[in-house]
Scaffold this motif. Structure first.
Motif, short mmCIF file in Angstrom:
data_model
loop_
_atom_site.label_atom_id
_atom_site.label_comp_id
_atom_site.label_asym_id
_atom_site.label_seq_id
_atom_site.Cartn_x
_atom_site.Cartn_y
_atom_site.Cartn_z
N THR A 146 0.85 -1.19 0.00
CA THR A 146 0.00 0.00 0.00
C THR A 146 0.88 1.24 0.00
O THR A 146 1.99 1.22 0.53
CB THR A 146 -0.89 0.03 1.25
OG1 THR A 146 -0.06 -0.27 2.39
CG2 THR A 146 -2.00 -1.00 1.17
N SER A 160 6.34 -3.83 7.86
CA SER A 160 6.04 -5.04 8.62
C SER A 160 6.63 -6.25 7.90
O SER A 160 7.07 -6.17 6.76
CB SER A 160 4.53 -5.20 8.76
OG SER A 160 3.98 -5.44 7.48
N MET A 163 4.88 -7.00 4.62
CA MET A 163 5.24 -6.02 3.58
C MET A 163 6.64 -6.29 3.05
O MET A 163 6.89 -6.21 1.84
CB MET A 163 5.16 -4.59 4.14
CG MET A 163 3.74 -4.07 4.28
SD MET A 163 2.88 -4.04 2.69
CE MET A 163 1.19 -4.04 3.23
N ARG A 166 6.60 -9.01 0.63
CA ARG A 166 6.10 -8.52 -0.67
C ARG A 166 7.22 -7.83 -1.44
O ARG A 166 7.32 -7.97 -2.67
CB ARG A 166 4.93 -7.56 -0.46
CG ARG A 166 3.65 -8.25 -0.04
CD ARG A 166 2.59 -7.22 0.34
NE ARG A 166 1.48 -7.84 1.01
CZ ARG A 166 0.38 -8.27 0.40
NH1 ARG A 166 0.26 -8.15 -0.89
NH2 ARG A 166 -0.59 -8.82 1.09
N THR A 192 -2.94 -14.77 9.07
CA THR A 192 -3.75 -13.90 8.20
C THR A 192 -2.87 -13.24 7.14
O THR A 192 -3.29 -13.00 6.02
CB THR A 192 -4.52 -12.82 9.00
OG1 THR A 192 -3.59 -12.00 9.70
CG2 THR A 192 -5.47 -13.44 9.99
N ILE A 193 -1.61 -12.96 7.50
CA ILE A 193 -0.67 -12.36 6.55
C ILE A 193 -0.19 -13.44 5.57
O ILE A 193 -0.02 -13.20 4.37
CB ILE A 193 0.53 -11.73 7.29
CG1 ILE A 193 0.06 -10.79 8.39
CG2 ILE A 193 1.46 -11.01 6.32
CD1 ILE A 193 -0.84 -9.67 7.94
N ALA A 195 -1.91 -15.88 4.47
CA ALA A 195 -2.97 -16.04 3.47
C ALA A 195 -2.84 -14.98 2.38
O ALA A 195 -3.00 -15.27 1.19
CB ALA A 195 -4.34 -15.95 4.14
N GLN A 196 -2.50 -13.74 2.79
CA GLN A 196 -2.34 -12.67 1.80
C GLN A 196 -1.18 -12.98 0.85
O GLN A 196 -1.31 -12.82 -0.37
CB GLN A 196 -2.03 -11.34 2.49
CG GLN A 196 -3.16 -10.79 3.35
CD GLN A 196 -2.71 -9.56 4.14
OE1 GLN A 196 -1.58 -9.12 4.06
NE2 GLN A 196 -3.64 -9.01 4.93
N ASP A 199 -1.90 -15.83 -1.60
CA ASP A 199 -2.78 -15.35 -2.66
C ASP A 199 -2.02 -14.54 -3.69
O ASP A 199 -2.27 -14.65 -4.89
CB ASP A 199 -3.91 -14.49 -2.07
CG ASP A 199 -5.09 -15.34 -1.63
OD1 ASP A 199 -4.94 -16.58 -1.61
OD2 ASP A 199 -6.15 -14.78 -1.33
N ALA B 254 -11.89 -15.18 10.30
CA ALA B 254 -10.80 -14.99 9.35
C ALA B 254 -9.60 -15.84 9.73
O ALA B 254 -8.96 -16.46 8.88
CB ALA B 254 -10.41 -13.52 9.29
N VAL B 271 -9.69 -13.39 3.33
CA VAL B 271 -8.37 -12.78 3.41
C VAL B 271 -8.55 -11.36 3.92
O VAL B 271 -9.18 -10.53 3.27
CB VAL B 271 -7.66 -12.81 2.05
CG1 VAL B 271 -6.33 -12.08 2.15
CG2 VAL B 271 -7.41 -14.24 1.62
N LEU B 272 -7.99 -11.11 5.11
CA LEU B 272 -8.10 -9.78 5.69
C LEU B 272 -7.15 -8.84 4.96
O LEU B 272 -6.06 -9.24 4.57
CB LEU B 272 -7.69 -9.83 7.16
CG LEU B 272 -8.59 -10.63 8.09
CD1 LEU B 272 -7.99 -10.67 9.48
CD2 LEU B 272 -9.97 -10.00 8.15
N SER B 273 -7.56 -7.61 4.79
CA SER B 273 -6.64 -6.66 4.19
C SER B 273 -5.82 -6.03 5.30
O SER B 273 -6.26 -5.91 6.44
CB SER B 273 -7.43 -5.58 3.44
OG SER B 273 -8.38 -5.03 4.31
N GLY B 274 -4.61 -5.65 4.97
CA GLY B 274 -3.77 -4.90 5.90
C GLY B 274 -3.16 -5.73 7.00
O GLY B 274 -3.42 -6.91 7.15
N ASP B 275 -2.31 -5.08 7.77
CA ASP B 275 -1.63 -5.69 8.89
C ASP B 275 -2.40 -5.38 10.16
O ASP B 275 -3.18 -4.44 10.19
CB ASP B 275 -0.22 -5.09 9.03
CG ASP B 275 0.69 -5.52 7.91
OD1 ASP B 275 0.53 -6.66 7.44
OD2 ASP B 275 1.55 -4.73 7.50
N PRO B 276 -2.14 -6.15 11.25
CA PRO B 276 -2.74 -5.75 12.51
C PRO B 276 -2.21 -4.37 12.89
O PRO B 276 -1.04 -4.09 12.67
CB PRO B 276 -2.22 -6.81 13.50
CG PRO B 276 -1.71 -7.93 12.67
CD PRO B 276 -1.32 -7.35 11.35
N ARG B 291 -10.02 -3.62 9.74
CA ARG B 291 -9.79 -4.81 8.91
C ARG B 291 -11.04 -5.65 8.78
O ARG B 291 -11.03 -6.67 8.10
CB ARG B 291 -8.68 -5.67 9.51
CG ARG B 291 -7.35 -4.97 9.67
CD ARG B 291 -6.36 -5.87 10.40
NE ARG B 291 -5.77 -6.89 9.53
CZ ARG B 291 -5.15 -7.96 9.98
NH1 ARG B 291 -5.06 -8.20 11.27
NH2 ARG B 291 -4.64 -8.84 9.14
#
Lengths: 343, 329
Positions: A146, A160, A163, A166, A192-193, A195-196, A199, B254, B271-276, B291
């Motif tokens: 982003t 992070s 990131m 990426r 959760t990261i 999974a991103q 994808d 999620a 799929v969650l967007s962004g970081d915690p 999120r």
């Protein structure tokens, strides 16, 4: 994701790796054969020390001076094993790119993100100046970072872990490689990261048709991205099969054990079936199959001779005397396994 | 009566926003109002992603550092972080197991002696032979051969080392065991062995456990109840089977859907967007709302409280149970 063709991209033949421990050679890779076809995704799974990372570091000549690499690595007719450092550096990044577990230690902490992506573009694509800058911005945008313009002027510690991974992928894409080798790319990330990032890799493959070798200890991660899976144990490939077959009907007792040892989130809660014992120590070579001491089905032959990795059907290979060649078709293997489940 | 009762504990750290000397100081809320209790013989799992405060909670439970507010009761006694006689006596009854067994063991001491050492420190067993006897019985209980008694940590495998750490924790016959990521550093085949062992010793020694892990699959295998943390708070709590099968909070949903599982390939993953978000800069209202795929206007202003939904389940979300009814009204 069926961009895979039958044309081999990388063919590894009888590759061995020995480490020189002060005069004593310790063999960690016992001659593996593997083919990666153009555009396909193949997963390499196994526990620590099984040789899954070492084999691909050896392909790219990244193991250092203490390693003795044997065998052949063919990249579209060119044998990488005989190339010098200079020629190899033209392969790394441009033909085959690699990303690792910990992005923070792969990136240079004192250089801005943008500069590090541009460096790869200068090296592999011959871009310079504003063209490189613009392309770096496109790449970082592409991998879903982003606020791309601002990120180019930041340092790795300001991003992070997700990131940074990426950014590593962006650098790997800079050379437009035919093959991406991803060594535990999401192991250090939260689920959760993870999974991103998975994808993202999937999308990029769909777009570019790049082949993928995904090295992981996590069968779940591999099943998510890969069409074909090779299971390694103690420096050998013990089973190779299309993903859907491997998980439904594992042939090798080790693969079977790995799947049984994995807790499931949805099935009724039950005691895990652990594989007894531990992985053999490298350098202590027993005759016979390395898994025999832990194998519930080991027989006399297993303890005497190393079973070769042989075709059990047209699409899969297994290195096991109890499971392999005699069993003619997939159907027979399946019924054998089904009766086992029933009893 | 609950063996362990945690009442609204918080842990705040004062941090500088940037590395500059006179930079504005701000507060990092590592743990921000956590309450739970563990009955005797029960196991509570704490799950969440890095930085959610699960390990800090464990430290507060063990009295390893002072809480900013709130209190921890162990068998009815308040645990303070002052290391006096009483703290030491309490610590005999609460032991811990961490992620990295090699870091937890002394590399220059045979592992057998390390299992004997707690008995010496607490003066539990008189006589060297009796202490050795007891340590050996623990070796047997955790499935270690007695021939390993004189070995050093580097001579053991990862799984064996974690068994030594467990034997050392159990030798004092504690009533509470705090495990922080006990199997995360182990390979799959060894992980299953240790998970089974934990279940066995729990039954055999009638232990209560606080079990911390990021791996939901392992947690489900071991615990009686599970609490999901996000940015220093518990956002959902309940029996593991129900909670993982049908998560109530969107974050839990999620989290559960993000776990790659080999037997289920193609599925609808959230799929969650962004970081915690940074715990220094927790968003207004519900901390998860930036999120959250289901956030409504109220989520941006009001922080939902953890409230009972029924069937032993709790959730902190405006869209769930009684809270949802109130929103609709």
């Amino acid at each position: 994701m069926s961009v895979a063709s039958h044309e081999p991209l990388v063919t590894i033949e009888r590759m061995t790796v020995d480490f020189d421990l002060g005069g004593r050679l310790v063999r960690v890779l016992h001659g593996i054969d593997l083919e990666v076809r153009r555009g396909e995704s193949i997963g390499i799974v196994g526990e620590s020390g099984c040789g899954k990372s070492v084999s691909w570091l050896a392909v790219l000549g990244l193991l250092g001076r203490r390693a003795r690499v044997g065998g052949k690595v063919m990249l579209e007719g060119q044998n990488l094993a005989v190339l010098g450092e200079r020629e190899l550096s033209r392969v790394r990044g441009r033909r085959i790119a690699m990303i690792f577990q910990d992005p923070a230690s792969s990136l240079n902490p004192v250089q801005k993100i943008g500069r590090q992506i541009e460096e790869a573009l200068v090296l592999h694509r011959g871009l310079s100046g504003s063209a490189a800058r613009a392309q770096a911005k496109r790449l970082i945008d592409r991998v879903g970072v982003t606020d791309a313009a601002r990120r180019l002027d930041q340092y790795p510690h300001e991003l992070s872990g997700g990131m940074n991974q990426r950014v590593m992928i962006a650098i790997a894409l800079a050379g437009q490689p035919d093959l991406l080798v991803a060594d535990e790319p999401t192991t250090a990330l939260d689920v959760t990261i993870q999974a991103q990032v998975l994808d993202l890799i999937r999308e990029i493959r769909a777009e570019t048709g790049m082949a993928l070798v995904l090295i992981s200890h996590d069968l779940g991660v591999v099943s998510d991205l890969c069409e074909r899976i090779a299971v390694m144990y103690a420096g050998r490939i013990v089973e190779e099969a299309p993903a859907e077959m491997l998980f439904v009907e594992p042939l090798h007792p080790y693969t079977h054990g790995l799947l049984a040892a994995l807790p499931d989130l949805e099935a009724p809660s039950q005691r895990l079936i652990a594989i007894p014992g531990t992985v053999p120590t490298p350098g202590v070579d027993l005759p016979g199959c390395d898994f025999a001491p832990r194998c519930p089905e080991a027989c006399e032959a297993c303890r005497a001779v190393v079973p070769p990795l042989a075709n059990s059907t047209r699409r899969r290979r297994v290195a096991c005397f109890r499971r392999a060649p005699a069993v003619g078709s997939e159907r027979i293997a399946f019924s054998e396994r089904a009766s086992e489940l029933v009893s | 009566m609950a063996l362990l009762k945690v009442e609204d504990i918080t842990k705040h750290y004062v941090v500088r926003q940037t590395a500059r000397l006179f930079a504005r100081k701000s507060i990092l809320r590592a743990v921000d109002g956590v309450s739970f209790s563990i009955p005797r013989g029960h196991t509570l799992g704490l799950v969440g992603e890095s930085g959610c405060g699960k390990s800090t909670t464990a430290q507060l439970v063990l009295g390893l550092g002072p809480a900013t507010s709130g209190r921890v009761l162990f068998a009815g006694e308040t645990i303070s972080a002052v290391r006096d006689e009483r703290w030491r006596t309490l610590r005999r009854h609460m032991q811990m197991v961490y992620q990295d067994p090699l870091g937890a063991l002394d590399r220059r001491m045979p592992v057998g002696e390390q299992v004997v050492e707690p008995l010496l420190i607490h003066g539990v067993e008189k006589g060297a032979a009796a202490r050795r006897e007891r340590a050996l019985s623990l070796f047997e209980a955790v499935g270690l051969g007695t021939e390993l008694f004189k070995r050093y940590p580097h001579e053991l495998s990862g799984g064996q080392r974690q068994r030594v750490v467990l034997a050392r924790a159990l030798v004092l016959e504690p009533s509470l065991l705090v495990c922080d990521e006990p199997v995360s550093a182990l390979d799959v085949s060894i992980q299953a062995q240790v998970v089974n062992l934990l279940q066995d010793v729990k039954a055999r020694f009638d232990l209560s456990m606080l079990f911390i892990s990021h791996d939901l699959k392992v947690v489900r295998q071991v615990v009686d109840e599970v609490a999901v943390m996000y940015l220093g708070r518990i956002i959902e709590q309940g029996p593991p089977d129900a909670l993982f099968r049908q998560p109530l909070h969107p974050y839990t949903a999620a989290l559960v859907s993000a776990i790659p599982t080999p037997r289920r390939r193609m599925r609808d993953r959230i799929v969650l967007s962004g970081d915690p978000p940074n715990p220094v800069d927790v968003p207004m209202g519900c901390a998860f709302h930036p999120r959250c795929p289901r956030a409504i206007a109220r989520c941006r202003t009001d922080a939902p409280a953890l409230s009972f939904i029924g069937q032993g389940r709790l959730a902190a979300c405006h869209l769930v149970g009684g809270n949802a009814a109130r929103v609709a009204a």
